[in-house]
Design an enzyme around this catalytic site. Structure first.
Site, PDB file in Angstrom:
ATOM      1  N   GLU A 291     -47.898   4.637 -21.727  1.00 49.33           N
ATOM      2  CA  GLU A 291     -47.675   5.424 -22.938  1.00 49.33           C
ATOM      3  C   GLU A 291     -47.896   6.901 -22.637  1.00 49.33           C
ATOM      4  O   GLU A 291     -48.905   7.274 -22.046  1.00 49.33           O
ATOM      5  CB  GLU A 291     -48.663   4.954 -24.016  1.00 49.33           C
ATOM      6  CG  GLU A 291     -48.370   5.531 -25.379  1.00 49.33           C
ATOM      7  CD  GLU A 291     -49.367   5.040 -26.421  1.00 49.33           C
ATOM      8  OE1 GLU A 291     -50.575   5.071 -26.165  1.00 49.33           O
ATOM      9  OE2 GLU A 291     -48.909   4.615 -27.505  1.00 49.33           O
TER      10      GLU A 291
ATOM     11  N   GLU B 201     -54.485  -2.454 -33.945  1.00 51.79           N
ATOM     12  CA  GLU B 201     -53.128  -1.909 -33.808  1.00 51.79           C
ATOM     13  C   GLU B 201     -53.194  -0.901 -32.674  1.00 51.79           C
ATOM     14  O   GLU B 201     -53.839   0.139 -32.823  1.00 51.79           O
ATOM     15  CB  GLU B 201     -52.698  -1.182 -35.092  1.00 51.79           C
ATOM     16  CG  GLU B 201     -52.757  -2.004 -36.357  1.00 51.79           C
ATOM     17  CD  GLU B 201     -51.521  -2.856 -36.563  1.00 51.79           C
ATOM     18  OE1 GLU B 201     -50.653  -2.849 -35.666  1.00 51.79           O
ATOM     19  OE2 GLU B 201     -51.451  -3.531 -37.590  1.00 51.79           O
TER      20      GLU B 201
ATOM     21  N   CYS C  56     -47.179   5.786 -32.484  1.00 53.03           N
ATOM     22  CA  CYS C  56     -47.280   4.565 -31.688  1.00 53.03           C
ATOM     23  C   CYS C  56     -45.921   3.884 -31.592  1.00 53.03           C
ATOM     24  O   CYS C  56     -45.648   3.187 -30.630  1.00 53.03           O
ATOM     25  CB  CYS C  56     -48.311   3.623 -32.278  1.00 53.03           C
ATOM     26  SG  CYS C  56     -47.941   3.174 -33.964  1.00 53.03           S
TER      27      CYS C  56
ATOM     28  N   LYS D  63     -63.848   5.388 -40.927  1.00 48.50           N
ATOM     29  CA  LYS D  63     -64.152   6.492 -40.004  1.00 48.50           C
ATOM     30  C   LYS D  63     -62.839   7.046 -39.471  1.00 48.50           C
ATOM     31  O   LYS D  63     -62.208   6.464 -38.586  1.00 48.50           O
ATOM     32  CB  LYS D  63     -65.020   6.040 -38.819  1.00 48.50           C
ATOM     33  CG  LYS D  63     -65.567   7.259 -38.060  1.00 48.50           C
ATOM     34  CD  LYS D  63     -65.905   7.000 -36.629  1.00 48.50           C
ATOM     35  CE  LYS D  63     -64.727   7.050 -35.699  1.00 48.50           C
ATOM     36  NZ  LYS D  63     -64.024   8.364 -35.638  1.00 48.50           N
TER      37      LYS D  63
END
Ligand code: NAD
Length: 412
Positions: free
Chosen positions: A314, A179, A213, A106
């Site tokens: 982040e 992850e 990331c 997906k």
């Protein structure tokens, strides 16, 4: 089989790269590079799957032979984010297939086109049903990861979604590989070539408009170098061309969507209200001919303190924070004093400093004297809130994509 699949992707490479630019926004050269990396990692996985698996272990009892065997895990559910629309899906599909699994992918609802082309490439090359694609958002992903017939869930995305998936997959006790995000630091301690160091940091911070990331988002600088580093980063950021990714020479495209651009802008505003100093950027942009895009200027924030939210959370945009330090132990403490543990870079020629970083830096990936781009055949992943379970790609992937079986053969 997987090798042919990768060759088919390469043949449709331009179509895939253009789809990535249209949906994700990164410059065409970066989209081409992403496809090349996706194919390189997949070919490396083909090679890893040819290595010996399992073991012959001396038996404790006479008349026995002990074997440790590996089998495909079964049905793998793969959920991917929007920042690397072909590399991240292939980082899950290729290992799943080479180790003999079926996989249901997906992709992100914001960037499904590249994965659709990949599934189309596989149509005539793989047995029917081995690779399946479902399109949708969080509800579709949640239904998939909690399905009782799923044996393993591999997810790349934000920490919050990872926590939800951890919970959902637990109903079925499916194996997990997560992850997640990062707050990646570059430590500039001493360097024989400051220009080359700043080129490396700039590249690692602003590629994909910081929506990686593994993007460098914090720069910690030994105080003697603080002024030259700020000047050098500001001049490099100013030279970056922010434009439609299809325009020749574009070095940064837009943010993936308006809500994300607004989130990046809000984080910068928060940093300034916390006491950071704006060195450059700090505003949206409207390049000529692409006025409706969600562009944001490369931004450098100085005088940042380790306790500020911009230094801990982040941002996932073209923003770097810069802070000075006096002692390497202090820098190491700041690097480690965040929830994340994905990647970090150290710039130093001092052997003792390098060895200490290798031992004490709390990240899954560690780079010395270069940016944060990993190799195709190395394990990729993070620790702390940046990852759970086996790393994807590289030698470690076998641990997620296969199950282990201890067999005892009595022959006498
Ligand atoms: P996201 O977590 O919002 O979404 C990722 C995927 O999860 C999408 O496909 C989405 O539809 C799906 N999803 C959302 N809610 C779900 C649920 N409850 N159950 C199942 N699936 C669900 O992430 P994003 O905004 O697409 O990507 C940005 C984030 O991804 C950043 O935090 C970034 O750091 C992280 N990321 C990490 C890595 C890594 O390898 N560590 C790589 C790329 C991106």
């Amino acid at each position: 089989m997987v090798g042919n699949f990768v060759s088919a992707l390469e043949r449709r490479g331009e179509e895939i790269a253009h789809a990535i630019v249209r949906e994700q926004g990164k410059p065409l050269a970066e989209a081409r590079g992403e496809l090349a990396k996706a194919c390189g990692e997949a070919r490396a996985m083909v090679a890893f799957a040819c290595l010996p698996q399992g073991d012959v272990v001396p038996a404790a009892r006479a008349g026995f032979r002990n074997l440790v065997l590996r089998r495909p895990r079964g049905v793998i559910a793969a959920i991917t984010p929007w920042n690397f629309p072909i590399m991240t899906p292939m980082r899950k599909v290729a290992p799943a297939l080479v180790y003999g699994n079926a996989v249901i992918l997906k992709p992100s609802e914001f960037t499904p086109a590249a994965a659709c082309i990949a599934a189309d490439c596989a149509r005539d090359l793989l047995p029917a049903g081995l690779l399946q694609l479902v399109i949708g958002g969080a509800d579709v992903g949640a239904a998939l990861v909690s399905h009782r017939r799923v044996d393993g869930v591999t997810f790349t995305g934000s920490v919050g979604t990872g926590q939800q998936i951890y919970h959902l997959a637990s109903t079925n006790l499916a194996e997990l590989s997560l992850e997640l995000g990062g707050k990646n630091a570059a430590v500039i301690h001493d360097t024989a070539d400051l220009g080359a160091t700043l080129d490396a940091v700039t590249g690692a911070a602003f590629a994909c408009a910081g929506q990686r990331c593994t993007a460098i988002s914090r720069v910690l600088v030994r105080r003697e170098l603080y002024g030259p580093v700020l000047d050098g980063l500001a001049s490099r950021a100013a030279q970056l061309k922010v434009d439609d990714g299809m325009q020749p020479g574009a070095s940064l495209g837009p943010m993936v969507h308006g809500q994300h651009r607004d989130k990046v802008a809000a984080m910068v505003a928060l940093g300034l209200s916390e006491g950071a100093r704006l060195v450059c950027g700090g505003h949206a942009l409207q390049p000529r001919g692409a006025e409706s895009g969600y562009f944001y200027a490369p931004t450098v924030l100085a005088d940042v303190k380790a306790n500020m939210r911009v230094a801990r959370e982040e941002i996932f945009g073209p923003v770097i924070t810069v802070q000075p330090y006096d002692d390497f132990s202090d820098a190491l403490a700041v690097v480690n004093d965040v929830d994340y543990g994905l990647t970090a870079a150290l710039f130093s020629g001092d052997n003792a400093v390098i060895q200490r970083f290798l031992d004490e830096c709390e990240t899954g990936m560690i780079h010395i004297n270069h940016g944060s781009v990993p190799d195709n055949h190395m394990p990729f992943g993070g620790i702390k809130h940046s990852g759970v379970g086996a790393y994807s790609v590289g030698a470690s992937a076998v641990n997620f994509y296969t199950t282990e079986h201890s067999a005892y053969l009595r022959y006498a």
